[in-house]
Design a protein around this motif. Structure first.
Motif, PDB file in Angstrom:
ATOM      1  N   SER A 151     -54.752  33.547   4.881  1.00 32.64           N
ATOM      2  CA  SER A 151     -53.399  34.759   6.220  1.00 32.64           C
ATOM      3  C   SER A 151     -55.193  35.687   6.670  1.00 32.64           C
ATOM      4  O   SER A 151     -55.010  35.802   8.314  1.00 32.64           O
ATOM      5  N   ALA A 152     -56.684  35.517   6.668  1.00 37.60           N
ATOM      6  CA  ALA A 152     -57.579  35.448   6.921  1.00 37.60           C
ATOM      7  C   ALA A 152     -57.919  34.683   7.614  1.00 37.60           C
ATOM      8  O   ALA A 152     -59.817  34.457   8.422  1.00 37.60           O
ATOM      9  N   ARG A 153     -57.878  33.118   7.729  1.00 40.21           N
ATOM     10  CA  ARG A 153     -59.059  31.980   8.396  1.00 40.21           C
ATOM     11  C   ARG A 153     -58.506  32.362   9.644  1.00 40.21           C
ATOM     12  O   ARG A 153     -57.377  32.968  10.201  1.00 40.21           O
ATOM     13  N   PRO A 154     -59.801  31.803  10.049  1.00 37.66           N
ATOM     14  CA  PRO A 154     -59.745  32.513  11.540  1.00 37.66           C
ATOM     15  C   PRO A 154     -58.193  32.351  12.007  1.00 37.66           C
ATOM     16  O   PRO A 154     -58.695  32.553  13.380  1.00 37.66           O
ATOM     17  N   ARG A 155     -57.867  30.553  12.207  1.00 39.14           N
ATOM     18  CA  ARG A 155     -56.273  30.399  12.987  1.00 39.14           C
ATOM     19  C   ARG A 155     -55.564  31.405  13.508  1.00 39.14           C
ATOM     20  O   ARG A 155     -55.067  31.554  14.137  1.00 39.14           O
ATOM     21  N   TYR A 156     -55.504  32.364  12.458  1.00 37.67           N
ATOM     22  CA  TYR A 156     -54.734  33.605  12.845  1.00 37.67           C
ATOM     23  C   TYR A 156     -54.717  34.442  13.609  1.00 37.67           C
ATOM     24  O   TYR A 156     -54.339  35.387  13.392  1.00 37.67           O
ATOM     25  N   LYS A 157     -56.220  34.867  13.477  1.00 37.03           N
ATOM     26  CA  LYS A 157     -56.551  35.415  14.187  1.00 37.03           C
ATOM     27  C   LYS A 157     -56.057  36.500  15.582  1.00 37.03           C
ATOM     28  O   LYS A 157     -56.047  38.166  15.391  1.00 37.03           O
ATOM     29  N   SER A 158     -55.697  34.844  15.980  1.00 38.54           N
ATOM     30  CA  SER A 158     -55.271  35.836  16.901  1.00 38.54           C
ATOM     31  C   SER A 158     -54.261  36.592  17.343  1.00 38.54           C
ATOM     32  O   SER A 158     -54.110  37.353  18.376  1.00 38.54           O
ATOM     33  N   THR A 159     -53.295  35.966  16.284  1.00 40.89           N
ATOM     34  CA  THR A 159     -51.535  36.653  16.281  1.00 40.89           C
ATOM     35  C   THR A 159     -50.943  37.048  15.160  1.00 40.89           C
ATOM     36  O   THR A 159     -50.585  37.550  15.405  1.00 40.89           O
ATOM     37  N   THR A 160     -52.814  37.648  14.214  1.00 40.61           N
ATOM     38  CA  THR A 160     -51.662  38.151  12.914  1.00 40.61           C
ATOM     39  C   THR A 160     -52.848  39.513  12.349  1.00 40.61           C
ATOM     40  O   THR A 160     -53.718  39.756  13.086  1.00 40.61           O
ATOM     41  N   THR A 161     -51.845  40.563  11.763  1.00 41.14           N
ATOM     42  CA  THR A 161     -53.049  41.692  11.385  1.00 41.14           C
ATOM     43  C   THR A 161     -51.797  42.469  10.231  1.00 41.14           C
ATOM     44  O   THR A 161     -51.320  42.015  10.463  1.00 41.14           O
ATOM     45  N   THR A 162     -52.558  42.230   8.771  1.00 37.73           N
ATOM     46  CA  THR A 162     -51.960  42.818   7.912  1.00 37.73           C
ATOM     47  C   THR A 162     -52.349  44.430   7.536  1.00 37.73           C
ATOM     48  O   THR A 162     -52.873  44.893   7.792  1.00 37.73           O
ATOM     49  N   ARG A 163     -51.268  44.994   7.173  1.00 34.31           N
ATOM     50  CA  ARG A 163     -51.234  46.457   6.727  1.00 34.31           C
ATOM     51  C   ARG A 163     -50.439  46.138   5.547  1.00 34.31           C
ATOM     52  O   ARG A 163     -49.081  46.378   4.910  1.00 34.31           O
ATOM     53  N   ASN A 164     -51.038  47.742   4.748  1.00 32.68           N
ATOM     54  CA  ASN A 164     -50.275  47.898   3.204  1.00 32.68           C
ATOM     55  C   ASN A 164     -49.280  48.322   3.910  1.00 32.68           C
ATOM     56  O   ASN A 164     -48.622  49.329   4.980  1.00 32.68           O
ATOM     57  N   LEU A 165     -47.659  48.233   3.459  1.00 35.23           N
ATOM     58  CA  LEU A 165     -46.470  49.129   3.205  1.00 35.23           C
ATOM     59  C   LEU A 165     -46.841  50.338   4.157  1.00 35.23           C
ATOM     60  O   LEU A 165     -45.922  51.173   4.672  1.00 35.23           O
ATOM     61  N   ARG A 166     -47.396  51.210   2.814  1.00 35.54           N
ATOM     62  CA  ARG A 166     -47.852  52.488   3.028  1.00 35.54           C
ATOM     63  C   ARG A 166     -48.274  52.630   4.804  1.00 35.54           C
ATOM     64  O   ARG A 166     -47.691  53.575   5.530  1.00 35.54           O
ATOM     65  N   THR A 167     -49.077  52.006   5.298  1.00 34.81           N
ATOM     66  CA  THR A 167     -49.488  52.727   7.061  1.00 34.81           C
ATOM     67  C   THR A 167     -48.529  52.155   7.356  1.00 34.81           C
ATOM     68  O   THR A 167     -47.999  52.590   8.602  1.00 34.81           O
ATOM     69  N   LEU A 168     -47.452  51.579   7.038  1.00 32.82           N
ATOM     70  CA  LEU A 168     -46.321  51.534   8.528  1.00 32.82           C
ATOM     71  C   LEU A 168     -45.317  52.591   7.403  1.00 32.82           C
ATOM     72  O   LEU A 168     -45.231  52.547   9.215  1.00 32.82           O
ATOM     73  N   VAL A 169     -45.468  53.113   6.995  1.00 34.15           N
ATOM     74  CA  VAL A 169     -44.263  54.065   6.893  1.00 34.15           C
ATOM     75  C   VAL A 169     -44.815  55.026   7.385  1.00 34.15           C
ATOM     76  O   VAL A 169     -44.373  56.279   7.728  1.00 34.15           O
ATOM     77  N   LYS A 170     -46.234  55.695   7.373  1.00 36.23           N
ATOM     78  CA  LYS A 170     -46.916  56.712   8.117  1.00 36.23           C
ATOM     79  C   LYS A 170     -46.310  56.181   9.476  1.00 36.23           C
ATOM     80  O   LYS A 170     -46.597  57.584  10.033  1.00 36.23           O
ATOM     81  N   CYS A 171     -46.840  55.646   9.541  1.00 40.64           N
ATOM     82  CA  CYS A 171     -46.847  55.157  11.227  1.00 40.64           C
ATOM     83  C   CYS A 171     -44.678  55.006  11.874  1.00 40.64           C
ATOM     84  O   CYS A 171     -44.707  56.058  12.640  1.00 40.64           O
ATOM     85  N   ARG A 172     -44.433  54.895  11.104  1.00 38.61           N
ATOM     86  CA  ARG A 172     -42.710  55.111  11.778  1.00 38.61           C
ATOM     87  C   ARG A 172     -42.575  56.691  11.606  1.00 38.61           C
ATOM     88  O   ARG A 172     -41.927  57.373  12.243  1.00 38.61           O
ATOM     89  N   ASP A 173     -42.970  57.341  10.250  1.00 40.02           N
ATOM     90  CA  ASP A 173     -42.831  58.691   9.915  1.00 40.02           C
ATOM     91  C   ASP A 173     -43.591  59.840  11.409  1.00 40.02           C
ATOM     92  O   ASP A 173     -42.631  60.597  11.538  1.00 40.02           O
ATOM     93  N   ALA A 174     -44.669  58.560  12.071  1.00 38.42           N
ATOM     94  CA  ALA A 174     -45.587  59.630  13.386  1.00 38.42           C
ATOM     95  C   ALA A 174     -44.036  59.319  14.100  1.00 38.42           C
ATOM     96  O   ALA A 174     -44.086  60.369  14.960  1.00 38.42           O
ATOM     97  N   LEU A 175     -44.016  58.255  14.199  1.00 41.36           N
ATOM     98  CA  LEU A 175     -42.392  57.981  15.530  1.00 41.36           C
ATOM     99  C   LEU A 175     -41.226  58.570  15.736  1.00 41.36           C
ATOM    100  O   LEU A 175     -41.191  59.150  16.587  1.00 41.36           O
ATOM    101  N   ALA A 176     -41.051  59.385  14.148  1.00 36.41           N
ATOM    102  CA  ALA A 176     -40.187  60.165  14.619  1.00 36.41           C
ATOM    103  C   ALA A 176     -40.261  61.871  14.669  1.00 36.41           C
ATOM    104  O   ALA A 176     -40.149  62.223  14.137  1.00 36.41           O
ATOM    105  N   GLU A 177     -41.546  61.600  14.588  1.00 34.81           N
ATOM    106  CA  GLU A 177     -41.977  63.628  14.828  1.00 34.81           C
ATOM    107  C   GLU A 177     -41.668  64.185  16.587  1.00 34.81           C
ATOM    108  O   GLU A 177     -41.402  63.272  17.651  1.00 34.81           O
TER     109      GLU A 177
END
Length: 177
Positions: A151-177
């Motif tokens: 997934s780190a190959r240059p061809r995917y650079k402009s359309t992807t990003t990867t996050r740990n599930l814990r980070t997504l949970v923190k974002c979800r919780d921040a949106l709920a505030e």
């Protein structure tokens, strides 16, 4: 106003260093509300009247003009983010395995990653939504995992990003505030 999570690709990991205070200051020039940055890896939650496509365009243009790098972001609304977290088959808090989510603005790219990743022995992949697929990696070995290298190959650079599930949970919780 719609609640959004904005995920910047490739900052504070590969030579593109942004202070979150500077990012917040720059984002304050856009028609956004309740802007909050989370962690130092380019995670933003906000509200906006803009569509996801409009918001993506605005944020990328701002980042390019303000910070001078080829910026790409992935935009998820609150419901999309909640669905991704809910459907992930792996735990967010397992001490031996980290659950990662690759996000994309192009579902065809995730189709390709899922196909190629599925061809690698021992790689588990779960498609969570058109915008996301999940994959586990041993704790401490994420960058060395076969799927991470794919997934780190240059061809995917402009359309992807990867996050740990814990980070997504923190974002979800921040949106709920």
């Amino acid at each position: 106003m719609t609640k959004y999570a904005v995920f910047l690709r490739g900052i504070n990991v590969g030579g593109i260093n942004l202070k979150m205070a500077d990012l917040r200051t720059a984002l304050a020039t856009l028609p956004l509300g309740h802007v909050k940055t989370l962690l130092a890896s380019g995670n933003v939650v906000c509200t906006a009247k803009a569509s996801p496509v409009e918001l993506k365009s605005m944020v990328e243009a701002l980042l390019r003009a303000t910070f001078g790098y080829e910026a790409w972001v992935i935009i998820l609304d609150q419901d999309q983010l909640e669905n991704i977290i809910r459907t992930c088959p792996w735990a967010a808090d397992d001490a031996t395995t980290h659950s990662y989510i690759t996000l994309s603005s192009d579902p065809a790219v995730l189709d390709e990653l899922a196909q190629h990743g599925g061809e690698i022995d021992g790689v588990e992949i779960s498609r969570l939504s058109p915008e996301a697929l999940a994959w586990p990696a041993p704790a401490g070995g994420t960058l060395d995992s076969p799927f991470s290298k794919l997934s780190a190959r240059p061809r995917y650079k402009s359309t992807t990003t990867t996050r740990n599930l814990r980070t997504l949970v923190k974002c979800r919780d921040a949106l709920a505030e």
